[in-house]
Enzyme design. Structure first.
Site, PDB file in Angstrom:
ATOM      1  CE  LYS A 110      37.505  -4.857-105.759  1.00 32.96           C
ATOM      2  NZ  LYS A 110      38.099  -4.694-106.971  1.00 32.96           N
TER       3      LYS A 110
HETATM    4  P1  NAD Z   1      48.277  -8.173-105.280  1.00 30.53           P
HETATM    5  O1  NAD Z   1      48.029  -8.539-103.761  1.00 30.53           O
HETATM    6  O2  NAD Z   1      48.734  -9.499-106.148  1.00 30.53           O
HETATM    7  O3  NAD Z   1      49.836  -7.118-105.075  1.00 30.53           O
HETATM    8  C1  NAD Z   1      49.698  -6.302-104.619  1.00 30.53           C
HETATM    9  C2  NAD Z   1      51.268  -5.536-104.898  1.00 30.53           C
HETATM   10  O4  NAD Z   1      51.336  -4.404-104.331  1.00 30.53           O
HETATM   11  C3  NAD Z   1      52.149  -6.594-103.914  1.00 30.53           C
HETATM   12  O5  NAD Z   1      53.324  -6.571-104.857  1.00 30.53           O
HETATM   13  C4  NAD Z   1      52.581  -5.513-102.934  1.00 30.53           C
HETATM   14  O6  NAD Z   1      53.597  -6.046-102.102  1.00 30.53           O
HETATM   15  C5  NAD Z   1      52.364  -4.241-103.370  1.00 30.53           C
HETATM   16  N1  NAD Z   1      52.044  -3.062-102.225  1.00 30.53           N
HETATM   17  C6  NAD Z   1      51.177  -3.154-101.322  1.00 30.53           C
HETATM   18  N2  NAD Z   1      51.181  -2.056-100.852  1.00 30.53           N
HETATM   19  C7  NAD Z   1      52.063  -1.303-101.083  1.00 30.53           C
HETATM   20  C8  NAD Z   1      52.487  -0.161-100.982  1.00 30.53           C
HETATM   21  N3  NAD Z   1      51.977   0.520 -99.877  1.00 30.53           N
HETATM   22  N4  NAD Z   1      53.839   0.369-101.689  1.00 30.53           N
HETATM   23  C9  NAD Z   1      54.176  -0.375-102.685  1.00 30.53           C
HETATM   24  N5  NAD Z   1      53.731  -1.471-102.924  1.00 30.53           N
HETATM   25  C10 NAD Z   1      52.781  -1.989-102.341  1.00 30.53           C
HETATM   26  O7  NAD Z   1      47.185  -7.278-105.891  1.00 30.53           O
HETATM   27  P2  NAD Z   1      46.805  -7.182-107.414  1.00 30.53           P
HETATM   28  O8  NAD Z   1      45.900  -8.059-107.633  1.00 30.53           O
HETATM   29  O9  NAD Z   1      47.954  -7.195-108.272  1.00 30.53           O
HETATM   30  O10 NAD Z   1      46.043  -5.678-107.310  1.00 30.53           O
HETATM   31  C11 NAD Z   1      46.716  -4.433-107.491  1.00 30.53           C
HETATM   32  C12 NAD Z   1      45.849  -3.318-107.806  1.00 30.53           C
HETATM   33  O11 NAD Z   1      45.138  -3.714-109.171  1.00 30.53           O
HETATM   34  C13 NAD Z   1      44.756  -3.075-106.841  1.00 30.53           C
HETATM   35  O12 NAD Z   1      44.428  -1.862-106.806  1.00 30.53           O
HETATM   36  C14 NAD Z   1      43.511  -3.910-107.435  1.00 30.53           C
HETATM   37  O13 NAD Z   1      42.121  -3.455-107.189  1.00 30.53           O
HETATM   38  C15 NAD Z   1      43.747  -3.729-108.748  1.00 30.53           C
HETATM   39  N6  NAD Z   1      43.117  -4.763-109.765  1.00 30.53           N
HETATM   40  C16 NAD Z   1      43.359  -6.034-109.557  1.00 30.53           C
HETATM   41  C17 NAD Z   1      42.664  -6.937-110.400  1.00 30.53           C
HETATM   42  C18 NAD Z   1      42.959  -8.359-110.404  1.00 30.53           C
HETATM   43  O14 NAD Z   1      42.390  -9.235-111.141  1.00 30.53           O
HETATM   44  N7  NAD Z   1      43.921  -8.895-109.490  1.00 30.53           N
HETATM   45  C19 NAD Z   1      42.050  -6.457-111.647  1.00 30.53           C
HETATM   46  C20 NAD Z   1      41.856  -5.129-111.738  1.00 30.53           C
HETATM   47  C21 NAD Z   1      42.307  -4.202-110.734  1.00 30.53           C
END
Ligand code: NAD
Length: 418
Positions: A110
Site C-alpha cells: 500500500k
Molecule cells: P474515494 O476517495 O473515492 O471516496 C471516499 C468517500 O468517503 C467519499 O465520498 C468521501 O466523501 C467519503 N468520506 C471520507 N471520510 C468520510 C467520513 N468521515 N464520513 C463519511 N464519509 C466519508 O475512496 P474509495 O476509493 O471509494 O475508497 C473507499 C474505501 O474503499 C477505502 O477504505 C478504500 O481503501 C477501500 N477500497 C477502495 C478500492 C478502490 O479500488 N478504490 C478497492 C478496495 C477497497
C-alpha cells in the site's frame, strides 16, 4: 462529521489481532508468524511540491511492501491527511491476506501520501503524484510492485503515475492498474469493488435468508466504492435509505433514487442537500435500522462506542478495516453478521489483476468477460469462506483470514526461504 475513533492500538496492531487469531488456528511456527506479521520493505519519502501560490510544500509519503511471497506486491495509493505509516502498514497487510484469500498471484502493498486532495488544485495533485512516483520508482515495477487507486486517488491519478514512470522506463501501462480505459485500463475496473461487494451480498443473502430485492441499506461514503455499491444495489431493488460523505448526508426511509443522487453529487460534489431527502450525520447512519450497513469510506468507522447501537442485520465492509477488533467482538456477541473487507471489497484487486494481465498481452477484454471473471472469483471466494464458517463454527472474518493467511504461509514454506 464522524471521523475514525481514536484507539490505543494502531490500525496495524488491530489488523495483526485478526492475523494472530488465524496464525494460532493454523498453528504456524513462531518464525513464520514473525515473517508474516512484518512488512518486508518500507520506503518513506519527502515530496517537495511547488504549490499554485509559489510556495514549496513538503509532503510525507510511504510505500509499504508487506509480503511478496505469492507474486508482485500489489496495493492502492491513498491521498489522505491521516495516511501515516501505521495506517499504510495496516492496509498493506490487508492486501496480503486479500490476495491470498482471492487466490490471485500478487502480494500485498500500500502507498499513502499525507495530504488533503480536496484542498489542492488539479495541477498541485498532478505535481505531487509525479514526485511520489519518482520517489518510489526504485521499488516499483510491472513484476515488482503495481500501485492502484484508493481513498483520495482515482483513474486520473493513475494516468499521471503511469506517465511519470513511462517517461523514465518507456511506455509501461502495466505499472499501475485502475487507469483510464484509453490508456490501457480495464473496462469494469471503476465499478469492480462495488460490483464485487454486491456479488458477495447476493450469495450471503441466500445463506442469511434475506431477499436483496426489497431489503434496505445504509452506505457511508459515496466515492468510487460507495457510489457503485449503492447504484448496483438500487438496480437490484434494494432500498438505499441513507448515504453520507464528508459533505453531509441524505436520508429517505422509502429509499433514495441512486441515479438522481449520482447526478446531484456530480453537480454539487456531495450527497448533502439531495432533494426529497432529510439531512443525516454518519453517527445517525450507523444506528439506522436496516438490513445492510455498508461502511465504504474510512477505517475504524465502527468502534466500541457505536457498535452497541448498530441496528443493521449485516455489516458489509466495503471499506478497508472499517471495524475495530473491539467492535467486531461486540457485533459478533450481538449476533450481527460481519462480511469482512478482505472478501467484500476484493473486486478491486481482482479486476486489477485482469487489467495487469491485459496489459501484459497488450490486449483489451470486453465488459462481459471482465464481469464474468469477477463474478466467478467473488462467488467462489465467498463459497470457500462460507464452507470454513460452517466447518469450524467461526465468523466470516475469522474464516476469511484463515484461508488468506493459510495460503500465504504455505507459499512461504514452498519457496524455502524459511
Ligand atoms: P474515494 O476517495 O473515492 O471516496 C471516499 C468517500 O468517503 C467519499 O465520498 C468521501 O466523501 C467519503 N468520506 C471520507 N471520510 C468520510 C467520513 N468521515 N464520513 C463519511 N464519509 C466519508 O475512496 P474509495 O476509493 O471509494 O475508497 C473507499 C474505501 O474503499 C477505502 O477504505 C478504500 O481503501 C477501500 N477500497 C477502495 C478500492 C478502490 O479500488 N478504490 C478497492 C478496495 C477497497
Amino acid at each position: 462529521m464522524a471521523t475514525a475513533a481514536k484507539s490505543k492500538l494502531s490500525a496495524f496492531d488491530e489488523v495483526n489481532i485478526f492475523f494472530d487469531k488465524a496464525a494460532e488456528r493454523l498453528d504456524l511456527d513462531n518464525g513464520v508468524r514473525d515473517l508474516l506479521r512484518q512488512p518486508w520493505r518500507e520506503l518513506e519519502v519527502s515530496l517537495p511540491v511547488r504549490m499554485d501560490d509559489g510556495r514549496i510544500k513538503v509532503f510525507h509519503g510511504y510505500r509499504v511492501q508487506h509480503n511478496g511471497a505469492r507474486g508482485p506486491f500489489k496495493g492502492g495509493v491513498r491521498f489522505h491527511p491521516n495516511a501515516d505509516k501505521n495506517e499504510v502498514r495496516a492496509l498493506a497487510s490487508l492486501m496480503t491476506w486479500k490476495t491470498g484469500l482471492m487466490d490471485i498471484p500478487f502480494g500485498g502493498a500500500k502507498g499513502g501520501v499525507q495530504c488533503d486532495p480536496r484542498a489542492m488544485s488539479e495541477g498541485e495533485q498532478n505535481r505531487l503524484t509525479r514526485r511520489y512516483t519518482q520517489s518510489i520508482d526504485p521499488i516499483i515495477g510491472v513484476n515488482q510492485d503495481i500501485p492502484a487507486p484508493d481513498l483520495g486517488t482515482n483513474s486520473q491519478t493513475m494516468a499521471w503515475m503511469m506517465d511519470s514512470y513511462s517517461q523514465v522506463h518507456g511506455h509501461t501501462p502495466g505499472i499501475v492498474t485502475g487507469k483510464p480505459v484509453e490508456l490501457g485500463g480495464s473496462v469494469g475496473r471503476d465499478a469492480a469493488p462495488g460490483r464485487g461487494a454486491v456479488y458477495v451480498m447476493n450469495e450471503a443473502c441466500k445463506d442469511l435468508e434475506i431477499a436483496l430485492e426489497g431489503s434496505t441499506a445504509a452506505v457511508q461514503g459515496f466515492g468510487q466504492v460507495g457510489s457503485w455499491t449503492a447504484r448496483l444495489l438500487h438496480e437490484r431493488g434494494c432500498k438505499v435509505i441513507a448515504v453520507t460523505d464528508v459533505g453531509g448526508g441524505a436520508y429517505n426511509p422509502n429509499g433514495i433514487d441512486v441515479g438522481d443522487l449520482l447526478l446531484h453529487h456530480a453537480t454539487v460534489g456531495t450527497v448533502n442537500g439531495m432533494p426529497g431527502t432529510d439531512a443525516i450525520t454518519t453517527e445517525e447512519l450507523m444506528e439506522l435500522k436496516c438490513d445492510f450497513l455498508i461502511p465504504a469510506a474510512i477505517e475504524r468507522a465502527i468502534h466500541e462506542r457505536n457498535a452497541p447501537k448498530v441496528k443493521a442485520k449485516v455489516i458489509v465492509e466495503a471499506a478497508n478495516h472499517p471495524t475495530t477488533p473491539e467492535a467486531d467482538d461486540i457485533l459478533n456477541d450481538r449476533g450481527i453478521t460481519v462480511l469482512p473487507d478482505i472478501l467484500v471489497n476484493a473486486g478491486g484487486v481482482v479486476v486489477s489483476e485482469l487489467e495487469w494481465t491485459q496489459n501484459l498481452y497488450q490486449h483489451q477484454w470486453e465488459l462481459n468477460r471482465v464481469n464474468e471473471e469477477l463474478k466467478k472469483k467473488m462467488t467462489s471466494a465467498y463459497a470457500k469462506v462460507r464452507e470454513v464458517v460452517g466447518q469450524k463454527a467461526i465468523t466470516y472474518r475469522e474464516a476469511a483470514f484463515l484461508v488468506g493467511v493459510g495460503r500465504v504461509a504455505s507459499v512461504v514454506k514452498l519457496r524455502g526461504f524459511i
